[in-house]
Design a protein around this motif. Structure first.
Motif, short mmCIF file in Angstrom:
data_model
loop_
_atom_site.label_atom_id
_atom_site.label_comp_id
_atom_site.label_asym_id
_atom_site.label_seq_id
_atom_site.Cartn_x
_atom_site.Cartn_y
_atom_site.Cartn_z
N ALA A 99 15.52 -0.72 36.35
CA ALA A 99 15.21 0.70 36.15
C ALA A 99 15.79 1.13 34.82
O ALA A 99 16.97 1.46 34.72
CB ALA A 99 15.76 1.54 37.30
N GLU A 100 14.94 1.10 33.78
CA GLU A 100 15.40 1.45 32.44
C GLU A 100 15.48 2.95 32.23
O GLU A 100 16.13 3.42 31.29
CB GLU A 100 14.46 0.83 31.40
CG GLU A 100 14.40 -0.68 31.47
CD GLU A 100 13.40 -1.24 30.47
OE1 GLU A 100 12.76 -0.42 29.77
OE2 GLU A 100 13.26 -2.48 30.40
N SER A 101 14.79 3.71 33.04
CA SER A 101 14.71 5.15 32.80
C SER A 101 15.85 5.93 33.44
O SER A 101 15.88 7.15 33.35
CB SER A 101 13.38 5.68 33.34
OG SER A 101 13.31 5.44 34.73
N GLY A 102 16.79 5.25 34.10
CA GLY A 102 17.87 5.98 34.76
C GLY A 102 17.38 6.63 36.03
O GLY A 102 16.56 6.09 36.78
N GLN A 103 17.87 7.82 36.30
CA GLN A 103 17.47 8.53 37.51
C GLN A 103 16.02 8.98 37.39
O GLN A 103 15.62 9.55 36.39
CB GLN A 103 18.37 9.74 37.74
CG GLN A 103 18.15 10.40 39.12
CD GLN A 103 19.15 11.52 39.37
OE1 GLN A 103 19.81 11.98 38.44
NE2 GLN A 103 19.27 11.94 40.62
N ALA A 104 15.23 8.67 38.43
CA ALA A 104 13.80 8.98 38.42
C ALA A 104 13.46 9.74 39.69
O ALA A 104 13.10 9.15 40.72
CB ALA A 104 12.97 7.72 38.32
N ASN A 105 13.60 11.07 39.65
CA ASN A 105 13.31 11.90 40.82
C ASN A 105 11.81 12.20 40.85
O ASN A 105 11.28 12.82 39.93
CB ASN A 105 14.10 13.19 40.76
CG ASN A 105 15.59 12.96 40.93
OD1 ASN A 105 16.00 12.03 41.64
ND2 ASN A 105 16.43 13.77 40.27
N VAL A 106 11.17 11.76 41.93
CA VAL A 106 9.74 12.00 42.10
C VAL A 106 9.50 12.51 43.51
O VAL A 106 10.30 12.27 44.42
CB VAL A 106 8.91 10.72 41.85
CG1 VAL A 106 9.03 10.27 40.41
CG2 VAL A 106 9.33 9.60 42.79
N LYS A 107 8.36 13.22 43.67
CA LYS A 107 7.99 13.73 44.99
C LYS A 107 6.90 12.85 45.57
O LYS A 107 5.79 12.77 45.01
CB LYS A 107 7.50 15.17 44.87
CG LYS A 107 7.24 15.84 46.21
CD LYS A 107 6.86 17.31 46.02
CE LYS A 107 6.68 17.99 47.37
NZ LYS A 107 6.28 19.42 47.19
N ASP A 121 14.91 9.70 44.67
CA ASP A 121 15.15 8.88 43.48
C ASP A 121 14.38 7.58 43.68
O ASP A 121 14.68 6.79 44.58
CB ASP A 121 16.64 8.61 43.31
CG ASP A 121 16.95 7.96 41.97
OD1 ASP A 121 16.06 7.26 41.44
OD2 ASP A 121 18.07 8.14 41.46
N LEU A 122 13.36 7.35 42.86
CA LEU A 122 12.49 6.21 43.04
C LEU A 122 13.25 4.89 42.93
O LEU A 122 12.98 3.94 43.67
CB LEU A 122 11.35 6.26 42.01
CG LEU A 122 10.21 5.27 42.18
CD1 LEU A 122 9.57 5.42 43.56
CD2 LEU A 122 9.15 5.49 41.10
N ALA A 123 14.22 4.83 42.03
CA ALA A 123 14.99 3.59 41.88
C ALA A 123 15.80 3.29 43.13
O ALA A 123 15.85 2.14 43.60
CB ALA A 123 15.90 3.70 40.66
N VAL A 124 16.42 4.34 43.68
CA VAL A 124 17.21 4.15 44.92
C VAL A 124 16.31 3.72 46.07
O VAL A 124 16.65 2.82 46.87
CB VAL A 124 17.96 5.45 45.25
CG1 VAL A 124 18.65 5.34 46.60
CG2 VAL A 124 18.98 5.77 44.16
#
Length: 569
Positions: A476-484, A450-453
């Motif tokens: 972080a306006e987009s909420g959860q942002a899971n990125v690799k 999670d990029l925000a975390v």
């Protein structure tokens, strides 16, 4: 050897044109001569008839007056001897026939005369008066009437025979003239031209000069041969110059350190490559020239190729970075400079490609050196906090030492000090571990996070790197942002940005990080078509620093370009 068809031969056509002209002129003159002779013959016959009638008129008047049929018949027979008289009849004043006569039927086998004169009989009535001089006397002086049937063709029988022989002679004369003309033209024009053409076809290909035909050294054929020889010499000089230019250009291109390739604009076919290109991709000449751009750049498709061609054509010259696929399968990073040219009417793309492997290694080393520099700057801030932590740990340990072991659980001060010491030790351990992760070169290990975390977790470290005079904010306006991604690489990139922002804000300021979704307008403006429909998130970093001048902003993407001093990293 390429020959000239008989129907396409200029000399033969000229000869035939000349022959037709000679035949037509001869025929016109012959017909004109026949026509003039015919007119003379016709006039002579008319004149002879007029004289015969005038000479016989007094006797005819007398015979008509005396009603002497014998004399009248004798006179009629005399008039029938005229060549153009067909029939004669003498009548008295009452209309009774005193005498008549006619010539045998006309021989119709006179085609030439039939063409010149109509088949018609002219009838004339000549009144016979008492006074032959006064033709205006009244009818009381009329003794009779002479009726004549005139057939002009009768007088042309001798003329027809004579001119039949004349026409045959004219035809033979024309044929003889044609044969002589053909012989002369063939000997003087056709044969020398055929000889010159044969020499041109056999010798010009070898670059040899042509010999002038005998007896034609000074005429038009000789001049033609001289011009052809001069043209051959000029062509030899031009071919020699072209060969020298091609050899010079080949030496220049083969001596260039960069790979040079020519691609067809339509299908991307490779039509030329220099030695540097063969060496770079490890292909032989025959192997590489049988390939297309898509064979050495697998990530490129026809749509993107057409888009690149459009960009290069619009800008005349275009520079970009990419990768090429070598024969061994290795991906070779290159920097290409491309432009469009036209060669022999064929639209081509000329690309000079520079091997970027050495530069990429230098960039990697430079990035590592910059990371070490950033760590050096980070050490000052971390050392101050780490020193405070150590003091807390030391103080807490002093309290623990002064307390007895049995009283630790009962004494809240001892318990609190022990807790503080443990927390400080844990924070110090985490800080040291992050420093070690940034300071050593690690292989990328991407994972889904999670990029925000991840950014929130590293905010304390980024705050330490920025210094006390700079505040850091994050949203972080987009909420959860899971990125690799590789978390160490992300931390390194953020740390470098923070250090650069610190240099841009020497008097302090604010640094803000934000995670937002991409709008449709941003996707169209900044992303290629293949990425516009994918799920993407935007991480933006802004600060309140001094900013960049237009001259600096134009060069921010140039490799190795920096505005830092020698002591600033």
């Amino acid at each position: 050897m390429i020959g000239v068809k008989r129907a396409d031969s200029l000399a033969i056509r000229a000869v035939f044109s000349a022959l037709i002209a000679v035949i037509l002129v001869s025929m016109v003159f012959s017909v004109a001569q026949v026509y003039l002779e015919f007119q003379d013959e016709l006039k002579a016959d008319r004149l002879a008839l007029s004289r015969a009638v005038s000479a016989s008129k007094p006797a005819l008047v007398n015979a008509a007056y005396q009603l002497d049929s014998v004399l009248a018949q004798q006179l009629i027979n005399g008039l029938l001897m005229n060549e153009i008289i067909d029939a004669v009849r003498l009548e008295d004043d009452s209309g009774a026939v005193l005498a008549s006569g006619s010539n045998p039927p006309l021989d119709e086998r006179m085609p030439l005369v039939s063409l010149l004169i109509d088949k018609s009989i002219t009838r004339e009535a000549i009144p016979l008066f008492k006074d032959p001089i006064d033709a205006s006397a009244d009818s009381s002086g009329l003794y009779g009437t002479l009726h004549l049937s005139i057939e002009p063709r009768r007088g042309m029988q001798g003329f027809s025979e004579r001119n039949r022989q004349f026409l045959w002679i004219a035809i033979l004369r024309i044929m003889l003239l044609v044969v002589v003309l053909i012989f002369i033209l063939r000997r003087q024009i056709i044969s020398p031209l055929q000889h010159v053409i044969s020499d041109i076809q056999s010798l010009s290909a070898l670059g040899l000069t042509i010999q002038k035909p005998k007896r034609h050294e000074q005429d038009e054929i000789g001049v033609l041969v001289s011009e052809v020889n001069a043209s051959i010499e000029r062509q030899k000089d031009q071919l020699k110059q072209i060969a020298e230019n091609e050899q010079r250009l080949k030496l220049i291109l083969d001596g260039a350190g960069d790979a040079c390739l020519l691609f067809d604009l339509i299908d991307g076919e490779i039509v030329y490559a220099n030695q540097a290109a063969f060496h770079l991709l490890d292909f032989s000449e025959s192997e590489l020239l049988n390939k297309h751009i898509f064979d050495i750049s697998p990530s490129l498709d026809a749509i993107e190729w057409n888009e690149r061609v459009r960009i290069v054509t619009a800008n005349r010259s275009h520079q970009r970075e990419g990768t090429l696929l070598a024969k061994s399968g290795d991906q070779i990073p290159v920097e290409s400079t491309s432009s469009t040219i036209s060669l022999n009417g064929r639209a081509l793309l000329l690309s000079f490609m520079r091997d970027m492997r050495s530069r990429k290694r230098l960039e990697t080393n430079l990035a590592h050196a910059q990371k070490l520099t950033a760590l050096g700057e980070l050490t000052g801030g971390v050392a101050h906090d780490f020193n405070n932590l150590l003091q807390l740990i030391q103080g807490s340990l002093d309290v623990i030492q002064s307390a007895q072991s049995g009283e630790v659980s009962a004494n809240p001060d001892v318990k609190k000090s022990l807790t503080i010491a443990l927390e400080a030790s844990s924070r110090g351990s985490d800080l040291i571990r992050q420093l070690l992760a940034f300071s050593r070169k690690q292989i990328l290990d991407p994972m889904v996070v999670d990029l925000a975390v991840e950014i929130n977790k590293n905010l304390p470290l980024l705050q330490q790197a920025s210094g006390r005079a700079i505040s850091i904010g994050f949203s972080a306006e987009s909420g959860q942002a899971n990125v690799k991604l590789d978390t160490n690489a992300l931390n390194n990139a953020l740390l470098n940005l923070v250090v650069n922002a610190r240099h841009a804000m020497p008097d302090g300021g604010r640094l803000f990080l934000a995670l937002t979704d991409l709008s449709d307008e941003d996707r169209v403006q900044h992303l290629p078509k293949v990425l516009r429909r994918q799920d993407l998130i935007c991480l933006s970093i802004s600060d309140t620093g001094t900013g960049m001048s237009p001259a600096v902003s134009e060069r921010i993407f140039e490799p190795f370009y920096t505005t830092k001093g020698a002591s600033e990293g």
